[in-house]
Write a protein that holds these residues in place. Structure first.
Motif, PDB file in Angstrom:
ATOM      1  N   PHE A  91      -7.061 -13.139   2.271  1.00 29.49           N
ATOM      2  CA  PHE A  91      -6.720 -12.670   1.424  1.00 29.49           C
ATOM      3  C   PHE A  91      -7.300 -12.159  -0.326  1.00 29.49           C
ATOM      4  O   PHE A  91      -7.822 -13.256  -0.297  1.00 29.49           O
ATOM      5  CB  PHE A  91      -5.483 -13.584   0.823  1.00 29.49           C
ATOM      6  CG  PHE A  91      -3.901 -14.615   1.950  1.00 29.49           C
ATOM      7  CD1 PHE A  91      -2.809 -13.805   1.942  1.00 29.49           C
ATOM      8  CD2 PHE A  91      -4.434 -14.714   2.520  1.00 29.49           C
ATOM      9  CE1 PHE A  91      -2.023 -13.366   2.746  1.00 29.49           C
ATOM     10  CE2 PHE A  91      -3.513 -15.457   3.773  1.00 29.49           C
ATOM     11  CZ  PHE A  91      -1.994 -14.023   3.633  1.00 29.49           C
ATOM     12  N   GLU A 144      -6.498 -13.533  -4.114  1.00 32.03           N
ATOM     13  CA  GLU A 144      -5.533 -13.934  -6.364  1.00 32.03           C
ATOM     14  C   GLU A 144      -6.389 -12.574  -6.781  1.00 32.03           C
ATOM     15  O   GLU A 144      -7.379 -12.746  -7.418  1.00 32.03           O
ATOM     16  CB  GLU A 144      -5.690 -14.765  -5.931  1.00 32.03           C
ATOM     17  CG  GLU A 144      -4.215 -14.544  -4.848  1.00 32.03           C
ATOM     18  CD  GLU A 144      -3.765 -17.095  -5.433  1.00 32.03           C
ATOM     19  OE1 GLU A 144      -4.469 -17.441  -6.303  1.00 32.03           O
ATOM     20  OE2 GLU A 144      -3.236 -17.788  -4.413  1.00 32.03           O
ATOM     21  N   GLN A 195      -6.503  -5.637  -7.155  1.00 35.75           N
ATOM     22  CA  GLN A 195      -7.288  -6.403  -6.022  1.00 35.75           C
ATOM     23  C   GLN A 195      -8.140  -5.852  -5.203  1.00 35.75           C
ATOM     24  O   GLN A 195      -9.285  -5.602  -4.993  1.00 35.75           O
ATOM     25  CB  GLN A 195      -6.269  -6.681  -4.743  1.00 35.75           C
ATOM     26  CG  GLN A 195      -5.187  -7.648  -5.689  1.00 35.75           C
ATOM     27  CD  GLN A 195      -4.100  -8.098  -4.746  1.00 35.75           C
ATOM     28  OE1 GLN A 195      -4.290  -7.975  -3.363  1.00 35.75           O
ATOM     29  NE2 GLN A 195      -3.606  -9.424  -4.835  1.00 35.75           N
ATOM     30  N   ARG A 251      -1.887  -5.971   3.724  1.00 36.39           N
ATOM     31  CA  ARG A 251      -2.600  -5.531   2.924  1.00 36.39           C
ATOM     32  C   ARG A 251      -3.996  -4.470   3.138  1.00 36.39           C
ATOM     33  O   ARG A 251      -4.112  -3.978   2.948  1.00 36.39           O
ATOM     34  CB  ARG A 251      -2.741  -5.617   0.960  1.00 36.39           C
ATOM     35  CG  ARG A 251      -3.341  -4.476   0.431  1.00 36.39           C
ATOM     36  CD  ARG A 251      -2.386  -3.465   0.514  1.00 36.39           C
ATOM     37  NE  ARG A 251      -2.482  -2.566  -0.493  1.00 36.39           N
ATOM     38  CZ  ARG A 251      -2.852  -1.922  -0.368  1.00 36.39           C
ATOM     39  NH1 ARG A 251      -4.071  -1.159   1.050  1.00 36.39           N
ATOM     40  NH2 ARG A 251      -3.637  -0.420  -1.024  1.00 36.39           N
ATOM     41  N   SER A 308       1.295  -7.592   0.561  1.00 41.12           N
ATOM     42  CA  SER A 308       0.126  -9.100   0.479  1.00 41.12           C
ATOM     43  C   SER A 308      -1.181  -8.799   1.560  1.00 41.12           C
ATOM     44  O   SER A 308      -0.754  -8.246   2.582  1.00 41.12           O
ATOM     45  CB  SER A 308       1.497 -10.086   0.167  1.00 41.12           C
ATOM     46  OG  SER A 308       2.119 -10.175   2.031  1.00 41.12           O
ATOM     47  N   GLY A 309      -1.755  -9.798   1.623  1.00 40.97           N
ATOM     48  CA  GLY A 309      -2.279  -9.469   3.006  1.00 40.97           C
ATOM     49  C   GLY A 309      -2.526 -10.201   3.792  1.00 40.97           C
ATOM     50  O   GLY A 309      -1.038 -10.744   3.657  1.00 40.97           O
ATOM     51  N   HIS A 327      -3.814 -22.048  -4.046  1.00 39.32           N
ATOM     52  CA  HIS A 327      -3.553 -21.443  -3.180  1.00 39.32           C
ATOM     53  C   HIS A 327      -3.388 -22.280  -2.379  1.00 39.32           C
ATOM     54  O   HIS A 327      -1.380 -22.071  -1.980  1.00 39.32           O
ATOM     55  CB  HIS A 327      -4.469 -20.004  -2.791  1.00 39.32           C
ATOM     56  CG  HIS A 327      -5.619 -20.678  -1.898  1.00 39.32           C
ATOM     57  ND1 HIS A 327      -6.562 -20.591  -3.071  1.00 39.32           N
ATOM     58  CD2 HIS A 327      -6.188 -20.864  -0.581  1.00 39.32           C
ATOM     59  CE1 HIS A 327      -7.667 -20.888  -1.881  1.00 39.32           C
ATOM     60  NE2 HIS A 327      -6.913 -21.041  -0.876  1.00 39.32           N
ATOM     61  N   GLU A 347       1.368 -14.174   0.911  1.00 40.91           N
ATOM     62  CA  GLU A 347       1.650 -14.172  -1.004  1.00 40.91           C
ATOM     63  C   GLU A 347       0.939 -13.242  -1.258  1.00 40.91           C
ATOM     64  O   GLU A 347      -0.090 -12.788  -1.133  1.00 40.91           O
ATOM     65  CB  GLU A 347       0.911 -15.214  -1.494  1.00 40.91           C
ATOM     66  CG  GLU A 347       2.194 -16.702  -0.774  1.00 40.91           C
ATOM     67  CD  GLU A 347       2.270 -17.663  -1.471  1.00 40.91           C
ATOM     68  OE1 GLU A 347       2.667 -19.298  -1.819  1.00 40.91           O
ATOM     69  OE2 GLU A 347       0.784 -18.446  -2.481  1.00 40.91           O
ATOM     70  N   ARG A 348       1.283 -12.835  -3.089  1.00 29.53           N
ATOM     71  CA  ARG A 348       0.786 -12.048  -3.539  1.00 29.53           C
ATOM     72  C   ARG A 348       1.214 -12.384  -5.189  1.00 29.53           C
ATOM     73  O   ARG A 348       2.152 -12.383  -5.202  1.00 29.53           O
ATOM     74  CB  ARG A 348       1.188 -10.593  -3.354  1.00 29.53           C
ATOM     75  CG  ARG A 348       0.214 -10.039  -4.341  1.00 29.53           C
ATOM     76  CD  ARG A 348      -0.145  -7.986  -4.266  1.00 29.53           C
ATOM     77  NE  ARG A 348      -0.922  -7.673  -4.944  1.00 29.53           N
ATOM     78  CZ  ARG A 348      -1.243  -6.139  -5.243  1.00 29.53           C
ATOM     79  NH1 ARG A 348      -1.256  -5.365  -3.631  1.00 29.53           N
ATOM     80  NH2 ARG A 348      -2.105  -5.394  -5.842  1.00 29.53           N
ATOM     81  N   ARG A 349       0.224 -12.063  -6.078  1.00 27.58           N
ATOM     82  CA  ARG A 349       0.633 -12.265  -7.504  1.00 27.58           C
ATOM     83  C   ARG A 349       1.045 -11.081  -8.351  1.00 27.58           C
ATOM     84  O   ARG A 349      -0.394 -10.277  -7.898  1.00 27.58           O
ATOM     85  CB  ARG A 349       0.087 -13.503  -8.025  1.00 27.58           C
ATOM     86  CG  ARG A 349      -1.084 -15.027  -7.760  1.00 27.58           C
ATOM     87  CD  ARG A 349      -1.227 -15.735  -8.331  1.00 27.58           C
ATOM     88  NE  ARG A 349      -1.487 -16.795  -7.412  1.00 27.58           N
ATOM     89  CZ  ARG A 349      -0.739 -17.966  -7.766  1.00 27.58           C
ATOM     90  NH1 ARG A 349      -0.646 -18.170  -9.359  1.00 27.58           N
ATOM     91  NH2 ARG A 349      -0.975 -19.689  -7.000  1.00 27.58           N
TER      92      ARG A 349
END
Length: 418
Positions: A53, A55, A60, A211, A236-237, A265, A307-309
């Motif tokens: 992932f 963040e 990214q 991702r 998202s990853g 996280h 997740e992804r921000r």
């Protein structure tokens, strides 16, 4: 295994799984003329992929591209500490981006394992020592069920204050599902939509890759297509999701960034899935967290999250996208035909195969899939009293349709990592 040869070029790939973390892979194309000197060996292309992932407060993909370029610019002979140092500096330079589940060391080991397969002159690689899997002999992650008093208080307070709309969505094709995920996350990011819990309703079978995963290395594409599975890439990853509509419960939680403010996280994952853990336990189904992003019982894995921000701009609140897929039932034979499961990844799970990892909910409850979903949502207002049923706005629907057509249904998006 030797690399794929094309004239004087070789394509090789290596993997490394961080114990308790994620898998990272490095594929490099090496230019090496027969009988050439060590100094004449070159890496002409690099591609990093995996289920890690990122963040970030910005793009990214820039970090992955810069790591790729860092590797390509290296000259032989390669010394492991020098490689690790160079990659660590790239990670440090991207101050607004955090690599989660991988590190400069696991990237270095993945690269060196790739180069071990190449036909290069002696002395071209100077490694740490034997490149055995870091994960070898690791134990499966402990099941974590009981929150300490401080975190329970934080979780209760934030969920009780959340003005949450619940959308039980209509059936959608896989590309439309992941497109709507991006569209709704952006709408919450910009303050145009409130916090939303969306229950997906798959219209057809799918594989959803992370991702930063490599399509060709994660999915047997021809088999997937022959068996009727669409393959799409999400924003998202994380790892690949295998979905039959009648076998999974999938949801996304979209919240303003403030909902997870001050939490790292690990605790962000637990905050977002807290309603689910509490609901499952209320229904008599043992459930807790395993590792960073898995939902599990003592019998095995129940589901996994990603997740992804999304950073806010000029007064926008920013947003957190958290999505989860639960296994109600599973067709392991088909899954193993469609997915290419890395043995390096399995080594960290203390199990022999992917088959033994999953413990579907069907074996832990007498409720049907639809009954279970209804019961989970019925318990949610106990934790989030401001939750209410709603429908998606037309603006979000339109944005989702446009993203599906322009990006998420396109072969280039699904095939390209960055």
């Amino acid at each position: 295994m030797p690399g794929d040869m094309q004239g004087s070029q070789q394509l090789v790939r290596g993997e490394c799984k961080m114990p308790g973390g994620k898998l990272v892979a490095v594929s490099v194309t090496i230019s090496c003329e027969p009988a050439s000197e060590v100094s004449a060996v070159r890496m002409v292309h690099c591609q990093i992929d995996g289920d890690f992932f990122l963040e970030s407060v910005d793009r990214q993909e820039d970090l992955v591209e810069d790591l790729d370029q860092c590797i390509v610019s290296m000259t032989f002979p390669l010394e492991a500490p020098v490689v690790e140092g160079a990659l660590a500096r790239v990670l440090q330079e991207h101050k607004g981006v955090e690599l989660i589940g991988a590190s400069a060391r696991t990237l270095t080991l993945a690269l060196l394992r790739a180069l071990e397969q190449a036909d290069v002159p002696a002395g071209a690689i100077r490694a740490y020592g034997p490149l055995s899997p870091l994960a070898q002999g690791q134990q499966a992650p402990e099941l974590y069920r009981d929150l300490d008093q401080e975190h329970r208080h934080v979780f209760q307070k934030r969920w009780r204050a959340l003005p949450l709309q619940i959308v039980v969505d209509r059936p959608r094709q896989p590309a439309q599902e992941v497109a709507l995920d991006a569209a709704l996350a952006q709408a919450v990011c910009e303050g145009r939509e409130p916090a939303t819990l969306r229950i997906w309703n798959w219209a057809s079978p799918a594989v959803v890759i992370g991702r930063f995963q490599s399509l060709s290395n994660e999915v047997h594409l021809q088999t997937a297509e022959r068996l009727g599975f669409s393959v799409v890439r999400r924003v998202s990853g994380g790892g690949a999701m295998f979905a039959r509509p009648e076998h999974v419960i999938t949801y996304s939680l979209y919240t303003p960034a403030q909902f997870a403010q001050g939490l790292n996280h690990l605790w962000t994952y637990r905050l977002c899935d807290w309603w689910l853990i509490e609901s499952l336990n209320h229904l008599g189904i043992e459930a807790g967290w395993s590792g960073m992003n898995d939902i599990a019982s003592s019998q095995g894995k129940i589901g996994g999250a990603a997740e992804r921000r999304f950073p806010g701009r000029a007064g926008e609140p920013g947003a957190l996208l958290h999505h989860d897929m639960l296994s109600y039932d599973i067709d392991t034979d088909t899954m193993m035909q469609v997915l290419n499961v890395s043995q390096e990844k399995m080594a960290d799970k203390a199990v022999r195969s992917a088959r033994s990892r999953v413990a579907p909910l069907k074996g832990q409850t007498a409720l049907s899939r639809s009954q279970l979903l209804t019961a989970l949502l019925a318990y949610l207002p106990t934790l989030a009293p401001k939750a209410h049923l709603a429908r998606l706005g037309e603006q979000v629907e339109q944005a989702g349709r446009q993203l599906a057509a322009e990006r998420f249904s396109q072969v280039q998006w699904t095939a390209d990592i960055v």
